[in-house]
Design a protein around this motif. Structure first.
Motif, PDB file in Angstrom:
ATOM      1  N   MET A 113       0.922  -1.111  -0.013  1.00 32.02           N
ATOM      2  CA  MET A 113       0.017  -0.401  -0.128  1.00 32.02           C
ATOM      3  C   MET A 113       0.707   1.298  -0.468  1.00 32.02           C
ATOM      4  O   MET A 113      -0.002   2.820  -0.124  1.00 32.02           O
ATOM      5  N   GLN A 114       1.866   0.811  -0.018  1.00 34.65           N
ATOM      6  CA  GLN A 114       3.167   2.833  -0.397  1.00 34.65           C
ATOM      7  C   GLN A 114       2.928   3.453  -1.126  1.00 34.65           C
ATOM      8  O   GLN A 114       2.716   2.118  -2.478  1.00 34.65           O
ATOM      9  N   GLY A 115       3.082   4.448  -0.553  1.00 41.00           N
ATOM     10  CA  GLY A 115       2.655   5.533  -1.632  1.00 41.00           C
ATOM     11  C   GLY A 115       1.474   5.429  -2.165  1.00 41.00           C
ATOM     12  O   GLY A 115       1.589   6.258  -3.815  1.00 41.00           O
ATOM     13  N   LYS A 116       0.601   4.847  -1.906  1.00 41.34           N
ATOM     14  CA  LYS A 116      -0.644   4.906  -2.365  1.00 41.34           C
ATOM     15  C   LYS A 116      -1.078   6.269  -2.736  1.00 41.34           C
ATOM     16  O   LYS A 116      -1.129   7.325  -1.366  1.00 41.34           O
ATOM     17  N   SER A 119      -1.269  13.363   9.005  1.00 44.48           N
ATOM     18  CA  SER A 119       0.792  12.662   9.704  1.00 44.48           C
ATOM     19  C   SER A 119       0.460  11.457   9.523  1.00 44.48           C
ATOM     20  O   SER A 119       1.741  10.757   9.454  1.00 44.48           O
ATOM     21  N   LEU A 120       0.029  10.628  10.442  1.00 49.97           N
ATOM     22  CA  LEU A 120      -0.482   9.254  10.533  1.00 49.97           C
ATOM     23  C   LEU A 120       0.620   8.347   8.915  1.00 49.97           C
ATOM     24  O   LEU A 120       1.320   7.416   9.031  1.00 49.97           O
ATOM     25  N   LEU A 121      -0.753   8.850   8.549  1.00 51.20           N
ATOM     26  CA  LEU A 121      -0.817   8.468   6.763  1.00 51.20           C
ATOM     27  C   LEU A 121       0.362   8.534   5.974  1.00 51.20           C
ATOM     28  O   LEU A 121       0.992   7.839   5.181  1.00 51.20           O
ATOM     29  N   GLY A 122       0.927  10.134   6.096  1.00 52.25           N
ATOM     30  CA  GLY A 122       1.604  10.615   5.629  1.00 52.25           C
ATOM     31  C   GLY A 122       3.688   9.664   5.809  1.00 52.25           C
ATOM     32  O   GLY A 122       4.178   8.699   5.781  1.00 52.25           O
ATOM     33  N   SER A 123       3.198   9.273   7.276  1.00 57.99           N
ATOM     34  CA  SER A 123       3.985   8.306   8.227  1.00 57.99           C
ATOM     35  C   SER A 123       4.492   7.142   7.468  1.00 57.99           C
ATOM     36  O   SER A 123       5.138   5.846   7.526  1.00 57.99           O
ATOM     37  N   SER A 134       3.523   5.934   4.736  1.00 54.64           N
ATOM     38  CA  SER A 134       4.575   5.884   2.941  1.00 54.64           C
ATOM     39  C   SER A 134       2.866   6.384   1.903  1.00 54.64           C
ATOM     40  O   SER A 134       3.434   5.864   0.664  1.00 54.64           O
ATOM     41  N   PHE A 135       2.045   7.042   2.750  1.00 61.59           N
ATOM     42  CA  PHE A 135       0.643   7.301   1.423  1.00 61.59           C
ATOM     43  C   PHE A 135       1.246   8.868   1.301  1.00 61.59           C
ATOM     44  O   PHE A 135       1.683   9.394   1.700  1.00 61.59           O
ATOM     45  N   LYS A 136       0.853   8.750   0.209  1.00 62.92           N
ATOM     46  CA  LYS A 136       1.194  10.186  -0.533  1.00 62.92           C
ATOM     47  C   LYS A 136      -0.118  11.439  -0.172  1.00 62.92           C
ATOM     48  O   LYS A 136      -1.772  10.991  -0.565  1.00 62.92           O
ATOM     49  N   VAL A 137      -0.286  12.155   0.815  1.00 64.28           N
ATOM     50  CA  VAL A 137      -1.951  12.467   1.522  1.00 64.28           C
ATOM     51  C   VAL A 137      -2.176  13.742   0.651  1.00 64.28           C
ATOM     52  O   VAL A 137      -0.926  14.840   1.403  1.00 64.28           O
ATOM     53  N   ASP A 138      -3.068  13.928   0.803  1.00 65.83           N
ATOM     54  CA  ASP A 138      -3.827  15.049   0.425  1.00 65.83           C
ATOM     55  C   ASP A 138      -5.269  15.731   1.567  1.00 65.83           C
ATOM     56  O   ASP A 138      -5.266  14.452   2.125  1.00 65.83           O
ATOM     57  N   GLN A 139      -4.783  17.109   1.846  1.00 68.70           N
ATOM     58  CA  GLN A 139      -6.356  16.766   2.440  1.00 68.70           C
ATOM     59  C   GLN A 139      -7.367  18.401   1.633  1.00 68.70           C
ATOM     60  O   GLN A 139      -6.731  19.019   1.291  1.00 68.70           O
ATOM     61  N   ALA A 140      -7.761  17.943   2.658  1.00 70.10           N
ATOM     62  CA  ALA A 140      -9.614  19.493   2.008  1.00 70.10           C
ATOM     63  C   ALA A 140     -10.489  18.804   3.427  1.00 70.10           C
ATOM     64  O   ALA A 140     -10.462  18.138   4.177  1.00 70.10           O
ATOM     65  N   GLU A 141     -10.737  20.730   4.017  1.00 69.16           N
ATOM     66  CA  GLU A 141     -11.667  21.103   5.158  1.00 69.16           C
ATOM     67  C   GLU A 141     -13.485  20.385   4.760  1.00 69.16           C
ATOM     68  O   GLU A 141     -13.776  21.039   5.735  1.00 69.16           O
ATOM     69  N   SER A 142     -13.701  20.581   3.746  1.00 66.04           N
ATOM     70  CA  SER A 142     -14.925  20.712   3.583  1.00 66.04           C
ATOM     71  C   SER A 142     -15.554  19.699   2.046  1.00 66.04           C
ATOM     72  O   SER A 142     -14.309  19.016   1.284  1.00 66.04           O
ATOM     73  N   GLY A 143     -16.562  19.076   1.997  1.00 61.97           N
ATOM     74  CA  GLY A 143     -17.153  18.588   1.054  1.00 61.97           C
ATOM     75  C   GLY A 143     -17.066  18.589  -0.185  1.00 61.97           C
ATOM     76  O   GLY A 143     -16.531  18.357  -0.811  1.00 61.97           O
ATOM     77  N   ARG A 144     -16.860  20.180  -0.175  1.00 59.05           N
ATOM     78  CA  ARG A 144     -17.000  21.047  -1.150  1.00 59.05           C
ATOM     79  C   ARG A 144     -15.375  20.900  -2.041  1.00 59.05           C
ATOM     80  O   ARG A 144     -15.588  21.099  -2.601  1.00 59.05           O
ATOM     81  N   ALA A 145     -14.647  20.537  -1.082  1.00 56.42           N
ATOM     82  CA  ALA A 145     -13.058  20.981  -1.170  1.00 56.42           C
ATOM     83  C   ALA A 145     -12.848  19.636  -1.804  1.00 56.42           C
ATOM     84  O   ALA A 145     -11.878  19.778  -2.531  1.00 56.42           O
ATOM     85  N   ALA A 146     -13.286  18.329  -1.111  1.00 57.94           N
ATOM     86  CA  ALA A 146     -13.190  17.189  -1.538  1.00 57.94           C
ATOM     87  C   ALA A 146     -13.215  17.155  -2.661  1.00 57.94           C
ATOM     88  O   ALA A 146     -12.849  16.796  -3.547  1.00 57.94           O
ATOM     89  N   ILE A 147     -14.932  17.363  -3.078  1.00 61.30           N
ATOM     90  CA  ILE A 147     -15.600  17.080  -4.717  1.00 61.30           C
ATOM     91  C   ILE A 147     -14.066  17.447  -5.483  1.00 61.30           C
ATOM     92  O   ILE A 147     -13.931  17.268  -6.567  1.00 61.30           O
ATOM     93  N   GLY A 148     -13.681  19.440  -5.052  1.00 65.36           N
ATOM     94  CA  GLY A 148     -13.411  19.586  -5.871  1.00 65.36           C
ATOM     95  C   GLY A 148     -11.835  19.217  -6.608  1.00 65.36           C
ATOM     96  O   GLY A 148     -11.069  18.612  -7.435  1.00 65.36           O
ATOM     97  N   ALA A 149     -11.116  18.436  -4.977  1.00 63.37           N
ATOM     98  CA  ALA A 149      -9.610  17.445  -5.258  1.00 63.37           C
ATOM     99  C   ALA A 149      -9.891  16.231  -5.782  1.00 63.37           C
ATOM    100  O   ALA A 149      -9.015  16.498  -6.839  1.00 63.37           O
ATOM    101  N   VAL A 150     -11.023  16.248  -5.842  1.00 63.11           N
ATOM    102  CA  VAL A 150     -11.420  14.736  -7.071  1.00 63.11           C
ATOM    103  C   VAL A 150     -11.366  15.094  -7.843  1.00 63.11           C
ATOM    104  O   VAL A 150     -10.571  14.445  -9.475  1.00 63.11           O
ATOM    105  N   ASP A 151     -12.093  15.275  -8.182  1.00 66.74           N
ATOM    106  CA  ASP A 151     -12.637  16.184  -9.902  1.00 66.74           C
ATOM    107  C   ASP A 151     -10.883  17.115 -10.285  1.00 66.74           C
ATOM    108  O   ASP A 151     -10.379  16.030 -11.429  1.00 66.74           O
ATOM    109  N   ARG A 152     -10.053  17.509  -9.718  1.00 67.10           N
ATOM    110  CA  ARG A 152      -9.049  17.869 -10.336  1.00 67.10           C
ATOM    111  C   ARG A 152      -8.182  16.218 -10.494  1.00 67.10           C
ATOM    112  O   ARG A 152      -7.499  16.499 -11.790  1.00 67.10           O
ATOM    113  N   ALA A 153      -8.062  15.495  -9.284  1.00 66.13           N
ATOM    114  CA  ALA A 153      -6.934  14.541  -9.661  1.00 66.13           C
ATOM    115  C   ALA A 153      -7.759  13.625 -10.486  1.00 66.13           C
ATOM    116  O   ALA A 153      -6.638  13.031 -10.884  1.00 66.13           O
TER     117      ALA A 153
END
Length: 73
Positions: A1-4, A21-25, A27-46
């Motif tokens: 699962m490393q690098g997911k 922080s826990l997931l980063g330690s 070896s996951f590649k972590v992005d964060q979103a502070e709201s549902g709308r921000a998450a939808i935008g992040a998923v769309d961009r990705a």
């Protein structure tokens, strides 16, 4: 699962940063979103960039987007 590539979504900053922080330690590649709308935008961009998230950790009670709190009808 490393690098997911993962997205952590939580309106509680402390919870979001701690999980990120826990997931980063682990070896996951972590992005964060502070709201549902921000998450939808992040998923769309990705997806548009051809680098979709493989895992999303989502707070199930997001303000403004929690369907369980909507009035019936």
């Amino acid at each position: 699962m490393q690098g997911k590539r993962v997205l952590v979504v939580d309106d509680n900053e402390n919870a979001r940063l701690t999980l990120g922080s826990l997931l980063g330690s682990m070896s996951f590649k972590v992005d964060q979103a502070e709201s549902g709308r921000a998450a939808i935008g992040a998923v769309d961009r990705a997806e548009t960039q051809g680098m979709p998230y493989e895992i999303v950790f989502l707070d199930w009670e997001m303000p403004g987007m929690d369907v369980s709190r909507r009035p019936n009808g």
